[in-house]
Scaffold this active site. Structure first.
Site, short mmCIF file in Angstrom:
data_model
loop_
_atom_site.label_atom_id
_atom_site.label_comp_id
_atom_site.label_asym_id
_atom_site.label_seq_id
_atom_site.Cartn_x
_atom_site.Cartn_y
_atom_site.Cartn_z
N ASP A 9 0.85 -1.18 0.00
CA ASP A 9 0.00 0.00 0.00
C ASP A 9 0.89 1.25 0.00
OD1 ASP A 9 -2.38 1.65 0.50
OD2 ASP A 9 -1.55 1.86 2.52
N ASP A 11 -0.17 5.08 0.91
CA ASP A 11 -0.35 6.03 2.00
C ASP A 11 -0.35 5.36 3.36
OD1 ASP A 11 -0.90 8.73 0.64
OD2 ASP A 11 -2.21 7.36 -0.45
N GLY A 44 -5.34 2.85 -3.39
CA GLY A 44 -6.63 3.41 -3.77
C GLY A 44 -6.48 4.60 -4.69
N ASN A 220 -8.96 -0.83 3.54
CA ASN A 220 -8.89 -1.15 2.12
C ASN A 220 -7.76 -2.13 1.80
OD1 ASN A 220 -7.02 0.98 2.70
ND2 ASN A 220 -6.83 1.39 0.51
#
Length: 270
Positions: A9, A11, A44, A220
Site C-alpha cells: 500500500d 499512503d 486506492g 482497504n
C-alpha cells in the site's frame, strides 16, 4: 517460505507522513527486485498519482490502483484489467449522497471530478498531488458510456461510519465499500478489492498464493493482507487490521516496509 511477489500500500504504509519514501525503503525494494522478486504498489489512488513513486522505485510490473478496479503498466499506460461502477449506478449513488450533504468525487481514468471544490477537495488534491475538476457529476456520467473506477466520499469519520451501512443496505453487492483513511469512504464495483486484484496479478505471473506478501495499514488493505501467504500490517495500522495480519512490522515512519522486506524476503532468499 520463499516470497516472489510483494504488494505494498502507498499512503501510511510505503510512504512516510510527508508522502516521501525513506532511503532504506527504496534500497530494500530495489535490492529485492535485483534478486528477481516482483514488487508492486496496491493503492486506492489513481494511476497518475501512483506513477511518480513507481518511477522512483523503478517498478517494472503492473500496479494495482483504485483499490483493485484497475491493474495497469504504470510506465507504458497499458491496462491489463479495468472494472467500473456502471454509469447509471454511479449516478444514483452520487445523487443519493448529494441529498445527504456528503462531499463526493468520481474517478474516471486519470480524472477526478467533484460538483463543488471545497476544503475536502483541496485536502485531497494536496495529498494526492492531482488537479480536481469542478463539474456536474450527473452530466459527466451521462456522457460516459461505461462508468467510473471509484467514488470517494469525504467527511468526518463518525458520519461516514453511519453512512456506510445505509449504502450497503441500499446497493447491496453491487458495490464494495471500504475506508482508506478515517475521513475517506471509498466505493468501487462490488467485485473489486485489492485482494482480488493481487490474486489476478499473482496468477498472471504464475506465482502461488503462498509466495505472496502484502503490506498495508487500513481497511482497504484487509482483503489483500488476508489473501497473501504472508499478510503484514505496519505498526501504525488500525488495530482491526493488525488483528488480521500474520505479522506486525514497524510503522511507516520507522521503515516498516523495509523491515518486512529485509526480514522475510532478502534474508529468506540468502
Amino acid at each position: 517460505m520463499t516470497i516472489r511477489l510483494v504488494a505494498m500500500d502507498l499512503d501510511d504504509t510505503l510512504l512516510r507522513d510527508d508522502w516521501t519514501m525513506s532511503p532504506r525503503v527504496i534500497k530494500a525494494i530495489q535490492k529485492a527486485q535485483a534478486q528477481g522478486v516482483k514488487m508492486t504498489i496496491a493503492t486506492g489512488r489513481m494511476t497518475i498519482s501512483a506513477r511518480p513513486y513507481a518511477e522512483q522505485l523503478g517498478l517494472d510490473i503492473p500496479v494495482i490502483t483504485y483499490h483493485g478496479a484497475m491493474i495497469q503498466q504504470v510506465l507504458s499506460g497499458d491496462i491489463l484489467f479495468r472494472c467500473v461502477i456502471p454509469s447509471a449506478l454511479a449516478t444514483e449513488i452520487v445523487e443519493d449522497v448529494a441529498s445527504r450533504g456528503v462531499h463526493a468525487q468520481i474517478y474516471l481514468k486519470d480524472r477526478v471530478i467533484t460538483p463543488k471544490l471545497n476544503d475536502w477537495s483541496a485536502e485531497y488534491a494536496r495529498i494526492a498531488s492531482v488537479r480536481i475538476e469542478e463539474d456536474d457529476l450527473s452530466i459527466v456520467l451521462s456522457q460516459e458510456p461505461e462508468g467510473v473506477e471509484k467514488i470517494l466520499l469525504m467527511g468526518e469519520e463518525v458520519d461516514l461510519d453511519q453512512l456506510a451501512p445505509l449504502l450497503r443496505q441500499c446497493y447491496g453487492e453491487k458495490i464494495h465499500i471500504t475506508k482508506s483513511k478515517p475521513c475517506f469512504l471509498e466505493i468501487t464495483d462490488g467485485s473489486v478489492n485489492k485482494g482480488v486484484a493481487l490474486a489476478a496479478l499473482a496468477e498472471h505471473f504464475g506465482i502461488d498464493q503462498s509466495e505472496v506478501m502484502a503490506i498495508g495499514d487500513s481497511f482497504n488493505d484487509l482483503e489483500m493482507i488476508k489473501y497473501a501467504g504472508l499478510g503484514v500490517a505496519v505498526g501504525n495500522a488500525r488495530l482491526e487490521i493488525q488483528d488480521q495480519a500474520d505479522i506486525i512490522t514497524a510503522s511507516n515512519e520507522e521503515d516498516g516496509v523495509a523491515e518486512a522486506i529485509e526480514r522475510y524476503v532478502l534474508n529468506a532468499n540468502l
